[in-house]
Design an enzyme around this catalytic site. Structure first.
Site, PDB file in Angstrom:
ATOM      1  CB  SER A  81       8.230  -2.460 -15.885  1.00 30.71           C
ATOM      2  OG  SER A  81       8.236  -3.530 -16.808  1.00 30.71           O
ATOM      3  CB  CYS A 127      12.156  -3.021   0.192  1.00 37.05           C
ATOM      4  SG  CYS A 127      11.553  -4.052  -1.162  1.00 37.05           S
ATOM      5  CB  CYS A 140      15.633  -5.960   2.612  1.00 36.51           C
ATOM      6  SG  CYS A 140      14.830  -7.563   2.807  1.00 36.51           S
ATOM      7  CB  CYS A 185      -0.922   0.020   1.225  1.00 39.51           C
ATOM      8  SG  CYS A 185      -0.089  -0.358   2.760  1.00 39.51           S
ATOM      9  CG  ASP A 216      10.066  -7.885 -17.973  1.00 39.82           C
ATOM     10  OD1 ASP A 216       9.724  -6.773 -17.531  1.00 39.82           O
ATOM     11  OD2 ASP A 216       9.286  -8.850 -18.059  1.00 39.82           O
TER      12      ASP A 216
END
Length: 503
Positions: free
Chosen positions: A329, A282, A485, A16, A391
Site C-alpha cells: 500500500s 472521496c 471530500c 463495494c 504507510d
C-alpha cells in the site's frame, strides 16, 4: 448500503464495486456478457470480498440471476456462468462487514414491478436513508433488508414523478431519486433493454465508462490503416477493470444519468450539485482504496501517491539510510519520498502473498504472530540501518506496532514512521467503513504518544493541505473543476450529517 454501523473492523473497508456491460446491436444472447462482467468483478475484488452477484437480460422481463456469499472465484462456476445468458448485464461485489450479513443482502437487487423487472447495483451510502425509508414504508411497501441499496431500488419503482402518462419515465424517476437523495452513490440500473449509469451530484463515489473492442477490424475509404470499433460498452467503479479487450473512455460526470442501449451510450441529463455546495469526490480513493493503475479525474492513482510521498518528504524530513514501505500500500508514496529526499528506496519487508485475509486477534501475541506470518524483514536493508517506513494510513495502530517490533528484532537502529495521509479523526457516512471516533488512534493520542505506543523513534502524518495539494497538482494545469471530500479528516461533511446523527 451499510446496515450495521457498529461493526468492528481491523482498518478501513470499502463498500463495494459495480460493473455492467452491454453488447451492440450485432451481439447475440450468450454467456459472453456474463463472462466479461465476471472478469470485471475479479478486477474489482479489492473493493469487496463478502458477496457478489451478476444479473443478465435477454431482452425480456425475466432476468437471469446468480448471487452468493464469498469471493468472485468461489461464487461463480462454469455452470452458473453458462446460465447467465444475455446481451447486457450488471454485477456487484460487496465488502466484508460482520457475521450478521447474509445472502439476502447480496446485490444486484432485482424487483418485479408493474413496469417490468428492474435490477440495481449500488456503491455508496445514502446519508438520508432514514427519511427515504419512511417515504417508501409509508407507501405500504415492506423492505426485506436494512440495505439502502434495496431502498434505492424500491424508491425508483414507488415514487414516480408527476407527468407520467404512457408508462414509466425512468430518467425522470432517476432525477427524482437524485433530488430526494443527493449522495452518496454510483449506480448501474438495468431494465430489460437498457442500462443507466448514475453518479451522485457531488461525484462522491467513482464510476467510469469503457468500450468493448471488436475483434474485427475495419478499413475505411481504402486506407490501409485499420481500427478497432466498439463492440459494446462497460461501466465500472474503477478503470483498472478495463483489461485488454476494453478501453477506458471517460468518467461518468458528477450528477450524470447515462443511458446505454445496444446502439451505444448517450447522456440523458446532468443533475447539478445542490446550490451552495461543491463537488466532493472521496479523497481516500486516491490514498487507500483504488488500484494504482486506476484513473480518476484524468490522472493515474499511482502518480498521485508519488506526489503524496514527495509532499510528505517536504513536510517531515528526517535523516535516514533507507526509505521503505509497508507492502504494497505504501510503495508509491515511498518512491515519492525517496525522490524528494534523495534517500535510497529499498524493500524492507518481504510479503508472503499466499497468506489470506486474517481476522482481528484477541491478544497482542497473536497479532504479532500474524504480522510475522505476513512479513519477513530483509536483513540486508534493515540491520543497523536508520529506516523511514512509509504507510498509507494508520487507523487503530494495531498493525504498525508489530511491524516496527519485527524491524527492531531484525536489527534496525531507528524506525521513523511517515504516513502518506492525514490522521483519520471522523467516521464516514458516505460508503466507507471507518471505525468510531473513540477507536481512531489519532483522536486518543498526540503524535508523540502514538510514536511511543507503536514503538517508533518518530511519527508524522501528511497534512490535509498537503494531501489536497498532491491530489490536485496535475489537475490545476488542466483547468479541471475539482472538489474533494475530506470529511474523515476534517469533520466537514459535504452534504451535512445523516438525518439520524446528532453531534
Amino acid at each position: 448500503m451499510n446496515e450495521d454501523r457498529g461493526k468492528v473492523c481491523s482498518g478501513l473497508t470499502h463498500e463495494c464495486g459495480v460493473f455492467s456491460a452491454i453488447g451492440n446491436e450485432h451481439w447475440t444472447n450468450s454467456s459472453e456478457i456474463a463472462q466479461i462482467i465476471l472478469i470485471g468483478l475479479q478486477a474489482l475484488q479489492h473493493r469487496g470480498q463478502e458477496s457478489t452477484g451478476i444479473v443478465t437480460s435477454e431482452g425480456h422481463n425475466e432476468f437471469n440471476v446468480h448471487k452468493g456469499m464469498g469471493l468472485v472465484k468461489n461464487v461463480f462456476t462454469e455452470d452458473s456462468i453458462t446460465h447467465l445468458r444475455g446481451v447486457m448485464g450488471i454485477g456487484h461485489t460487496r465488502y466484508s462487514t460482520s457475521a450478521k450479513s447474509t445472502q439476502v443482502n447480496c446485490q444486484p437487487f432485482v424487483v418485479h414491478s408493474m413496469h417490468g423487472s428492474l435490477a440495481v447495483a449500488h456503491n455508496g451510502e445514502l446519508v438520508n436513508a432514514s427519511s427515504l425509508r419512511k417515504q417508501v414504508l409509508d407507501r405500504g411497501v415492506g423492505l426485506s433488508t436494512h440495505s439502502d441499496s434495496e431502498l434505492i431500488t424500491q424508491a425508483l419503482c414507488l415514487i414516480p414523478p408527476e407527468g407520467e402518462v404512457n408508462g414509466p419515465d425512468w430518467p425522470a424517476r432517476i432525477r427524482h431519486l437524485m433530488q430526494l437523495a443527493p449522495l452518496s452513490y454510483s449506480l448501474v440500473i438495468m431494465l430489460k433493454d437498457k442500462i443507466y449509469a448514475v453518479r451522485d451530484p457531488y461525484g462522491n463515489r467513482p464510476l467510469c465508462l469503457g468500450k468493448i473492442l471488436s475483434e474485427h477490424q475495419e478499413v475505411g475509404n481504402g486506407d490501409l490503416n485499420t481500427k478497432r470499433v466498439p463492440d459494446g460498452w462497460v461501466v465500472s467503479s474503477e478503470s483498472c477493470a478495463f483489461l485488454k479487450i476494453t478501453r477506458y473512455e471517460r468518467e461518468i460526470y458528477p450528477g450524470e444519468i447515462l443511458e446505454l442501449t445496444r446502439n451505444g451510450p448517450r447522456t440523458i441529463d446532468i443533475v447539478p450539485t445542490p446550490e451552495g455546495k461543491n463537488l466532493a469526490f472521496c479523497i481516500f480513493e486516491y490514498v487507500y482504496f483504488a488500484r494504482p493503475t486506476s484513473i480518476f479525474e484524468g490522472q493515474e492513482v499511482y502518480s498521485v501517491r508519488v506526489h503524496c510521498g514527495r509532499q510528505l518528504a517536504l513536510e517531515h524530513p528526517v535523516e535516514a539510510d533507507i526509505v521503505g514501505s509497508v507492502p504494497e500500500s505504501g510503495n508509491a508514496a515511498a518512491n515519492g519520498y525517496s525522490l524528494e529526499s534523495n534517500i535510497p528506496q529499498g524493500e524492507l519487508l518481504a510479503k508472503n502473498t499466499y497468506i489470506g485475509r486474517t481476522f482481528i486477534q484477541p491478544s497482542n501475541r497473536l497479532r504479532q504472530m500474524n504480522v510475522a506470518l505476513k512479513f519477513t524483514p530483509i536483513l540486508t536493508n534493515v540491520k543497523n540501518k536508520r529506516i523511514i517506513l512509509i504507510d498509507d494510513s494508520i487507523v487503530r495502530g494495531n498493525t504498525i506496532g508489530p511491524i516496527i517490533k519485527l524491524l527492531r528484532k531484525a536489527g534496525a537502529r531507528e524506525v521513523h514512521i511517515r504516513v502518506a495521509s492525514p490522521p483519520l479523526k471522523f467516521p464516514c457516512y458516505m460508503g466507507i467503513n471507518i471505525p468510531t471516533r473513540e477507536e481512531l488512534i489519532a483522536n486518543t493520542k498526540d503524535f508523540e504518544d502514538i510514536a511511543m505506543k507503536v514503538g517508533a523513534d518518530s511519527l508524522q502524518y501528511l497534512s490535509v493541505a498537503g494531501l489536497v495539494k498532491a491530489v490536485q497538482k496535475d489537475l490545476i494545469g488542466k483547468k479541471q473543476i475539482v472538489g474533494h471530500c475530506t470529511a474523515c479528516l476534517t469533520g466537514e461533511y459535504p452534504g451535512g450529517l445523516p438525518d439520524e446523527i446528532d453531534w
